[in-house]
Design a protein around this motif. Sequence first.
Motif, PDB file in Angstrom:
ATOM      1  N   ALA A   1      30.872  37.281  47.941  1.00 42.41           N
ATOM      2  CA  ALA A   1      31.231  37.987  46.708  1.00 42.41           C
ATOM      3  C   ALA A   1      31.169  39.474  47.031  1.00 42.41           C
ATOM      4  O   ALA A   1      30.643  39.864  48.078  1.00 42.41           O
ATOM      5  CB  ALA A   1      30.260  37.623  45.584  1.00 42.41           C
ATOM      6  N   SER A   2      31.695  40.287  46.137  1.00 38.26           N
ATOM      7  CA  SER A   2      31.636  41.728  46.395  1.00 38.26           C
ATOM      8  C   SER A   2      30.260  42.274  46.018  1.00 38.26           C
ATOM      9  O   SER A   2      29.794  43.256  46.577  1.00 38.26           O
ATOM     10  CB  SER A   2      32.732  42.454  45.622  1.00 38.26           C
ATOM     11  OG  SER A   2      32.686  42.068  44.262  1.00 38.26           O
ATOM     12  N   ASP A   3      29.611  41.613  45.056  1.00 41.25           N
ATOM     13  CA  ASP A   3      28.240  41.978  44.688  1.00 41.25           C
ATOM     14  C   ASP A   3      27.586  40.774  44.019  1.00 41.25           C
ATOM     15  O   ASP A   3      28.256  39.775  43.744  1.00 41.25           O
ATOM     16  CB  ASP A   3      28.226  43.202  43.758  1.00 41.25           C
ATOM     17  CG  ASP A   3      29.015  42.936  42.492  1.00 41.25           C
ATOM     18  OD1 ASP A   3      28.531  42.186  41.632  1.00 41.25           O
ATOM     19  OD2 ASP A   3      30.166  43.445  42.391  1.00 41.25           O
ATOM     20  N   LEU A   4      26.283  40.896  43.739  1.00 40.97           N
ATOM     21  CA  LEU A   4      25.524  39.740  43.254  1.00 40.97           C
ATOM     22  C   LEU A   4      25.906  39.302  41.839  1.00 40.97           C
ATOM     23  O   LEU A   4      25.586  38.190  41.431  1.00 40.97           O
ATOM     24  CB  LEU A   4      24.022  40.047  43.303  1.00 40.97           C
ATOM     25  CG  LEU A   4      23.374  39.969  44.689  1.00 40.97           C
ATOM     26  CD1 LEU A   4      21.949  40.482  44.642  1.00 40.97           C
ATOM     27  CD2 LEU A   4      23.404  38.521  45.208  1.00 40.97           C
ATOM     28  N   GLU A   5      26.585  40.163  41.108  1.00 42.39           N
ATOM     29  CA  GLU A   5      26.948  39.812  39.729  1.00 42.39           C
ATOM     30  C   GLU A   5      28.308  39.121  39.664  1.00 42.39           C
ATOM     31  O   GLU A   5      28.680  38.573  38.631  1.00 42.39           O
ATOM     32  CB  GLU A   5      26.952  41.057  38.829  1.00 42.39           C
ATOM     33  CG  GLU A   5      25.660  41.893  38.877  1.00 42.39           C
ATOM     34  CD  GLU A   5      24.375  41.070  38.792  1.00 42.39           C
ATOM     35  OE1 GLU A   5      24.338  40.100  37.997  1.00 42.39           O
ATOM     36  OE2 GLU A   5      23.419  41.373  39.543  1.00 42.39           O
ATOM     37  N   SER A   6      29.063  39.180  40.775  1.00 46.80           N
ATOM     38  CA  SER A   6      30.398  38.566  40.773  1.00 46.80           C
ATOM     39  C   SER A   6      30.302  37.104  41.166  1.00 46.80           C
ATOM     40  O   SER A   6      29.383  36.705  41.872  1.00 46.80           O
ATOM     41  CB  SER A   6      31.307  39.293  41.763  1.00 46.80           C
ATOM     42  OG  SER A   6      31.328  40.666  41.463  1.00 46.80           O
ATOM     43  N   PRO A   7      31.279  36.291  40.717  1.00 49.21           N
ATOM     44  CA  PRO A   7      31.274  34.877  41.126  1.00 49.21           C
ATOM     45  C   PRO A   7      31.556  34.762  42.621  1.00 49.21           C
ATOM     46  O   PRO A   7      32.255  35.596  43.197  1.00 49.21           O
ATOM     47  CB  PRO A   7      32.417  34.267  40.300  1.00 49.21           C
ATOM     48  CG  PRO A   7      33.282  35.417  39.899  1.00 49.21           C
ATOM     49  CD  PRO A   7      32.416  36.642  39.851  1.00 49.21           C
ATOM     50  N   GLY A   8      30.980  33.737  43.236  1.00 51.53           N
ATOM     51  CA  GLY A   8      31.153  33.568  44.678  1.00 51.53           C
ATOM     52  C   GLY A   8      32.416  32.799  45.024  1.00 51.53           C
ATOM     53  O   GLY A   8      32.945  32.045  44.203  1.00 51.53           O
ATOM     54  N   ARG A   9      32.920  32.998  46.248  1.00 48.98           N
ATOM     55  CA  ARG A   9      34.045  32.233  46.784  1.00 48.98           C
ATOM     56  C   ARG A   9      33.599  31.645  48.106  1.00 48.98           C
ATOM     57  O   ARG A   9      32.900  32.308  48.875  1.00 48.98           O
ATOM     58  CB  ARG A   9      35.222  33.162  47.103  1.00 48.98           C
ATOM     59  CG  ARG A   9      36.047  33.638  45.938  1.00 48.98           C
ATOM     60  CD  ARG A   9      37.162  34.571  46.440  1.00 48.98           C
ATOM     61  NE  ARG A   9      36.636  35.769  47.085  1.00 48.98           N
ATOM     62  CZ  ARG A   9      36.874  36.115  48.347  1.00 48.98           C
ATOM     63  NH1 ARG A   9      37.629  35.366  49.129  1.00 48.98           N
ATOM     64  NH2 ARG A   9      36.348  37.225  48.856  1.00 48.98           N
ATOM     65  N   THR A  10      34.009  30.418  48.388  1.00 50.39           N
ATOM     66  CA  THR A  10      33.669  29.809  49.673  1.00 50.39           C
ATOM     67  C   THR A  10      34.768  30.106  50.689  1.00 50.39           C
ATOM     68  O   THR A  10      35.952  29.919  50.395  1.00 50.39           O
ATOM     69  CB  THR A  10      33.533  28.285  49.515  1.00 50.39           C
ATOM     70  OG1 THR A  10      32.468  28.020  48.598  1.00 50.39           O
ATOM     71  CG2 THR A  10      33.192  27.633  50.855  1.00 50.39           C
ATOM     72  N   VAL A  11      34.363  30.613  51.848  1.00 50.47           N
ATOM     73  CA  VAL A  11      35.332  30.861  52.930  1.00 50.47           C
ATOM     74  C   VAL A  11      34.739  30.388  54.257  1.00 50.47           C
ATOM     75  O   VAL A  11      33.512  30.250  54.384  1.00 50.47           O
ATOM     76  CB  VAL A  11      35.699  32.372  53.044  1.00 50.47           C
ATOM     77  CG1 VAL A  11      36.353  32.893  51.767  1.00 50.47           C
ATOM     78  CG2 VAL A  11      34.471  33.205  53.394  1.00 50.47           C
ATOM     79  N   GLY A  12      35.581  30.145  55.225  1.00 49.18           N
ATOM     80  CA  GLY A  12      35.110  29.822  56.573  1.00 49.18           C
ATOM     81  C   GLY A  12      34.492  31.059  57.199  1.00 49.18           C
ATOM     82  O   GLY A  12      34.810  32.184  56.798  1.00 49.18           O
ATOM     83  N   VAL A  13      33.595  30.870  58.178  1.00 47.68           N
ATOM     84  CA  VAL A  13      32.927  32.058  58.736  1.00 47.68           C
ATOM     85  C   VAL A  13      33.901  33.024  59.422  1.00 47.68           C
ATOM     86  O   VAL A  13      33.614  34.204  59.522  1.00 47.68           O
ATOM     87  CB  VAL A  13      31.792  31.734  59.734  1.00 47.68           C
ATOM     88  CG1 VAL A  13      30.548  31.306  59.018  1.00 47.68           C
ATOM     89  CG2 VAL A  13      32.228  30.742  60.765  1.00 47.68           C
ATOM     90  N   GLY A  14      35.064  32.556  59.852  1.00 49.48           N
ATOM     91  CA  GLY A  14      36.022  33.468  60.473  1.00 49.48           C
ATOM     92  C   GLY A  14      36.825  34.276  59.466  1.00 49.48           C
ATOM     93  O   GLY A  14      37.611  35.143  59.835  1.00 49.48           O
TER      94      GLY A  14
END
Length: 391
Positions: A269-282
């Motif tokens: 996420a861009s910061d702790l208040e934003s919702p998270g997105r799952t991405v591959g480590v690359g």
Amino acid sequence: MLRQMDRLEVAGKRVLVRLDLNVPLKEGKVRDDTRVREAAPTVRALAERGAIVVACSHLGRAKGKPDPALSLAPVAPVLAQYVGRAVRFVPDTADATARQAVATARPGDVLLLENLRFDAGEESNSPELCRKLAALADLYVNDAFGTAHRAHASTTGVAKLFAAPSAGPLMARELRALGKVRDNPERPFVAVVGGAKVSDKLATLKALAAKADTLVLVGGMANTFLLAKGIGIGTSLAEPDLAEAAREIMATATERGVAVLLPTDVVVASDLESPGRTVGVGEVGANDRIFDIGPASRAAIAAVVTGARTVFWNGPAGVFEKPAFAEGTLAIARALADSGAFSVVGGGESVAAVQQAGLAAKLSHVSTGGGASLEFLAGDVLPGVAVLEER
Ligand code: ADP
Ligand code: MG
């Protein structure tokens, strides 16, 4: 061999017992009484066996002088409640008031001395404070594993002034569980290490990289390892200075045939208040911050933990304080609880996460000593333990 409290003849004797009553206070009240509750059976056992119990502890970061906000006074009634006996609070650490209180006490009485760190001699291990504390008692018991890695007056200096300094039952239990992990783990032995920083845990990581069958790296700490492998981590928490150390740890593991498991997907996420997105480590973007491990990593860890006979876990997998980034940490807690392995968790935040999840009772051992448990696993002789060994 560790000398143990149950072998002491305590009846009619004054027993100085070093406890871990370092509890969080809020507005003069004990906010979490876990440590008091755990210390109580030790105090009760001594009192029931006819000792004059002289209990002592530090609380918070008192700077070597009295600080009313860090007094142990509010802890005394909580201890009394769990012990089932009156606890007389003594507003003095080791001077005249303490001496008088001990002089008038009778077998079965329980006294609680004021915060040890109100005296600068505690952290400096001053001979004067050691002598004063020793003068208050005939016997010495240390049941505060969490401070055993510190050579303070109440943990080492004073112990040396007694003929048979002994471990209390909590201390003995910690050493048994952590000793099994360190010295003869049933294999496969899986170590899961996370949390904020590599620098806090370097020696422990080195030891585990040589000893575990699989070393699982998660949390902010794993970012430094990803970085060391040339993988982009955006603006995530990391310690670039430790990239070389991380490479050495991975090299040690390879040499010893220890598998290293790093996250393969992460929640950003861009910061702790934003919702998270799952991405591959690359695929972590330049402005992304990694706040948790992703579902594929959770599943991979659960699989390796399921096959383990011994699991040690220290350090959350993400910023679990935020529910949006707690899944990785909870998945590890559940995997340990379900593993059927000898499972040990240590570290302030990791233990809090296990308790939050209501899983503490399903683990073999929940260690109260964060720093002490890590130093113990790194192979260091803890000064507060060394003095309890039979000479
Ligand atoms: P413990 O007390 O269990 O030993 P640490 O003190 O090393 O654990 O680290 C705990 C902290 O690490 C938690 O407060 C958590 O928010 C933080 N943390 C875990 N993963 C990350 C991450 N990816 N980015 C930033 N902080 C993290
Ligand atoms: Mg911590």
